[in-house]
Write a protein that holds these residues in place. Structure first.
Motif, PDB file in Angstrom:
ATOM      1  N   PHE A 120       0.866  -1.273  -0.084  1.00 28.52           N
ATOM      2  CA  PHE A 120      -0.056  -0.025  -0.164  1.00 28.52           C
ATOM      3  C   PHE A 120       0.930   1.266   0.036  1.00 28.52           C
ATOM      4  O   PHE A 120       0.330   2.254  -0.369  1.00 28.52           O
ATOM      5  CB  PHE A 120      -0.837   0.177   1.025  1.00 28.52           C
ATOM      6  CG  PHE A 120      -2.240  -0.879   0.903  1.00 28.52           C
ATOM      7  CD1 PHE A 120      -3.255  -0.310  -0.060  1.00 28.52           C
ATOM      8  CD2 PHE A 120      -2.434  -1.833   1.688  1.00 28.52           C
ATOM      9  CE1 PHE A 120      -4.369  -1.345   0.093  1.00 28.52           C
ATOM     10  CE2 PHE A 120      -3.740  -2.659   1.595  1.00 28.52           C
ATOM     11  CZ  PHE A 120      -4.571  -2.285   0.841  1.00 28.52           C
ATOM     12  N   LEU A 121       2.290   1.227   0.326  1.00 29.65           N
ATOM     13  CA  LEU A 121       3.048   2.475   0.260  1.00 29.65           C
ATOM     14  C   LEU A 121       3.341   2.809  -1.120  1.00 29.65           C
ATOM     15  O   LEU A 121       3.997   3.858  -1.401  1.00 29.65           O
ATOM     16  CB  LEU A 121       4.336   1.867   0.831  1.00 29.65           C
ATOM     17  CG  LEU A 121       4.147   1.411   2.343  1.00 29.65           C
ATOM     18  CD1 LEU A 121       5.696   1.356   3.030  1.00 29.65           C
ATOM     19  CD2 LEU A 121       3.554   2.631   3.294  1.00 29.65           C
ATOM     20  N   GLY A 122       2.570   2.077  -2.060  1.00 31.73           N
ATOM     21  CA  GLY A 122       2.718   2.509  -3.456  1.00 31.73           C
ATOM     22  C   GLY A 122       2.066   3.736  -3.802  1.00 31.73           C
ATOM     23  O   GLY A 122       2.428   4.165  -4.656  1.00 31.73           O
ATOM     24  N   SER A 123       1.411   4.432  -2.903  1.00 30.46           N
ATOM     25  CA  SER A 123       1.023   5.783  -2.922  1.00 30.46           C
ATOM     26  C   SER A 123       2.078   6.701  -3.222  1.00 30.46           C
ATOM     27  O   SER A 123       1.705   7.838  -4.020  1.00 30.46           O
ATOM     28  CB  SER A 123      -0.054   6.062  -1.788  1.00 30.46           C
ATOM     29  OG  SER A 123       0.820   6.248  -0.617  1.00 30.46           O
ATOM     30  N   LEU A 124       3.269   6.502  -2.624  1.00 28.72           N
ATOM     31  CA  LEU A 124       4.237   7.454  -2.926  1.00 28.72           C
ATOM     32  C   LEU A 124       4.789   7.707  -4.374  1.00 28.72           C
ATOM     33  O   LEU A 124       4.876   8.583  -4.793  1.00 28.72           O
ATOM     34  CB  LEU A 124       5.249   7.141  -1.910  1.00 28.72           C
ATOM     35  CG  LEU A 124       6.699   8.117  -1.885  1.00 28.72           C
ATOM     36  CD1 LEU A 124       6.148   9.560  -1.523  1.00 28.72           C
ATOM     37  CD2 LEU A 124       7.583   7.739  -0.725  1.00 28.72           C
ATOM     38  N   PRO A 125       5.064   6.441  -4.793  1.00 29.24           N
ATOM     39  CA  PRO A 125       5.783   6.501  -6.163  1.00 29.24           C
ATOM     40  C   PRO A 125       4.399   6.782  -7.251  1.00 29.24           C
ATOM     41  O   PRO A 125       4.677   7.249  -8.138  1.00 29.24           O
ATOM     42  CB  PRO A 125       6.271   5.103  -6.500  1.00 29.24           C
ATOM     43  CG  PRO A 125       5.713   4.259  -5.536  1.00 29.24           C
ATOM     44  CD  PRO A 125       5.544   5.108  -4.422  1.00 29.24           C
ATOM     45  N   ALA A 126       3.257   6.349  -6.762  1.00 26.77           N
ATOM     46  CA  ALA A 126       2.094   6.677  -7.526  1.00 26.77           C
ATOM     47  C   ALA A 126       1.909   8.111  -7.680  1.00 26.77           C
ATOM     48  O   ALA A 126       1.642   8.646  -8.785  1.00 26.77           O
ATOM     49  CB  ALA A 126       0.851   6.030  -6.878  1.00 26.77           C
ATOM     50  N   GLY A 127       1.960   9.013  -6.419  1.00 27.40           N
ATOM     51  CA  GLY A 127       2.059  10.428  -6.484  1.00 27.40           C
ATOM     52  C   GLY A 127       2.975  11.038  -7.403  1.00 27.40           C
ATOM     53  O   GLY A 127       2.651  11.958  -8.190  1.00 27.40           O
ATOM     54  N   ALA A 128       4.316  10.682  -7.351  1.00 29.13           N
ATOM     55  CA  ALA A 128       5.254  11.085  -8.298  1.00 29.13           C
ATOM     56  C   ALA A 128       4.782  10.634  -9.729  1.00 29.13           C
ATOM     57  O   ALA A 128       5.143  11.822 -10.917  1.00 29.13           O
ATOM     58  CB  ALA A 128       6.698  10.605  -8.103  1.00 29.13           C
ATOM     59  N   LEU A 129       4.467   9.732 -10.219  1.00 29.70           N
ATOM     60  CA  LEU A 129       3.953   9.197 -11.400  1.00 29.70           C
ATOM     61  C   LEU A 129       2.646  10.101 -11.888  1.00 29.70           C
ATOM     62  O   LEU A 129       2.764  10.467 -13.040  1.00 29.70           O
ATOM     63  CB  LEU A 129       3.586   7.836 -11.449  1.00 29.70           C
ATOM     64  CG  LEU A 129       4.688   6.909 -11.569  1.00 29.70           C
ATOM     65  CD1 LEU A 129       4.301   5.443 -11.321  1.00 29.70           C
ATOM     66  CD2 LEU A 129       5.553   6.667 -12.775  1.00 29.70           C
ATOM     67  N   VAL A 130       1.829  10.262 -11.103  1.00 26.22           N
ATOM     68  CA  VAL A 130       0.673  11.072 -11.438  1.00 26.22           C
ATOM     69  C   VAL A 130       1.118  12.595 -11.866  1.00 26.22           C
ATOM     70  O   VAL A 130       0.610  13.074 -12.731  1.00 26.22           O
ATOM     71  CB  VAL A 130      -0.450  10.873 -10.299  1.00 26.22           C
ATOM     72  CG1 VAL A 130      -1.376  11.930 -10.705  1.00 26.22           C
ATOM     73  CG2 VAL A 130      -1.113   9.683 -10.279  1.00 26.22           C
TER      74      VAL A 130
END
Length: 367
Positions: A120-130
């Motif tokens: 669930f910590l994937g929100s951090l790289p996901a934020g950068a990708l978005v």
């Protein structure tokens, strides 16, 4: 990785925040339905084979999601992803405890839950990708990851486990301890999705944070779950499941309760602490709760037991997202989004507090 992309997805397809709940529901409701079937299928034909099928289907879903031409096609991709998730989640607990003596079951499940929290910590790289590429990258980046896991799953040897050839009966899942643990899981996981659904909008739109910074805050909840899960597993093995489960629910209710009183000027340190405490409480509760369900089934039924555990929690997610989304839709016009956000989190906190009281009464009755 999906949730921090919700504001960008809503903007791309011009849909209001409350409609984004269907991105969650299409995925979670599908794997809620299929997780029990996936676990039961694993008991009959092998958990590794079913797990591999789930990873392969996930790969297809990620490709579909990244190529979705409209909001409806995105929802179709999420349904496919839900089928895949049911096969994975339904077999993972059985794979985690395979060959483990009862005294180590909590530790194994704690490791599994900690690993899921880490995911669930994937929100951090996901934020950068978005922020840098766009929301579709949240799907694209998982294609090579799924390929790696699929190759790993086929390359890894699995130890032989006794398979159950008899069909599962209704009486297997309607015993008192199983029903109570399932009901608590229904409430605990359903309430936490007030965070998963609404906090990205609160952080990005109400507080003006970018997707990257919002992802850092958003990951505090799964970080709390990741930290708590192994601790709860060890504690459950030592003193039993009841006390850690009650403490976990109390912490989750406290974290949600603090979020139920935030506004547009609440210090972000308070928001961050509440997010972490809510996630920590969930992790501290779910591991002993899952251990209770797994212990109620014989060795040949561990797939069904794990699937039932995920069925209970994911049905809670569907109900929670539906109720919370409806509160926001009904109250936003009167009190604004931030007011509706706070009211929704307060409702979630009260629900968990009631569940905690019932869990405490049950623990006292057993003593």
């Amino acid at each position: 990785m999906m949730n921090i992309a919700f504001p960008a997805i809503a903007a791309a397809f011009t849909v209001p925040p409350e409609r984004i709940r269907w991105v969650i529901i299409c995925y979670v409701l599908t794997y809620a339905i299929t997780s029990l079937a996936g676990g039961a299928a694993g008991d009959r034909i092998g958990h590794v084979a079913v797990f591999r099928a789930g990873v392969g289907l996930s790969l297809i879903a990620f490709v579909m999601g990244g190529a979705a031409a409209g909001f409806g096609w995105l929802l179709v991709a999420r349904v496919v992803q839900g089928f895949a998730g049911g096969l994975i989640y339904g077999t993972s607990p059985a794979l985690a405890v395979a060959g483990a003596p009862p005294a180590l079951r909590g530790r194994r499940l704690g490791f599994l839950s900690g690993a899921m929290g880490l995911g669930f910590l994937g929100s951090l790289p996901a934020g950068a990708l978005v922020e840098s590429v766009g929301w579709r990258a949240v799907f694209h980046v998982r294609v090579p990851l799924a390929l790696i896991v699929l190759v790993w799953a086929f390359a890894t040897r699995s130890q032989a486990v006794a398979l159950e050839r008899k069909p599962m009966l209704l009486s297997d899942v309607t015993r008192g301890p199983v029903l109570q643990a399932g009901a608590l899981s229904f409430v605990g996981r359903g309430a936490i999705f007030a965070i998963w659904l609404l906090v990205p909008f609160y952080l990005v739109e109400a507080r003006g944070l970018g997707a990257l910074v919002g992802g850092i805050f958003f990951m505090l909840t799964p970080l709390g779950t990741t930290v708590a899960a192994p601790l709860a597993g060890r504690l459950a093995d030592r003193i039993g499941a009841s006390t850690p489960a009650v403490v976990g629910l109390a912490l989750e209710a406290a974290g949600l309760g603090v979020l139920g009183f935030v506004d547009g000027a609440t210090p972000l340190t308070v928001v961050a602490l509440a997010l972490f405490v809510a996630g920590f409480g969930l992790g501290f509760f779910e591991v002993p709760n899952m251990a209770t369900i797994m212990a109620a089934f014989p060795p040949g039924r561990q797939g069904a037991a794990g699937g039932l555990s995920f069925l209970a929690r994911t049905l809670g997610v569907v109900a929670g997202v539906g109720v919370i989304g409806q509160i926001v839709a009904a109250r936003s016009a009167a009190v604004g989004f931030v007011g509706a956000f706070a009211e929704s989190l307060l409702v979630a906190a009260v629900a968990v507090a009631v569940a905690c009281a019932f869990a405490l009464l049950g623990a006292c009755a057993r003593r």
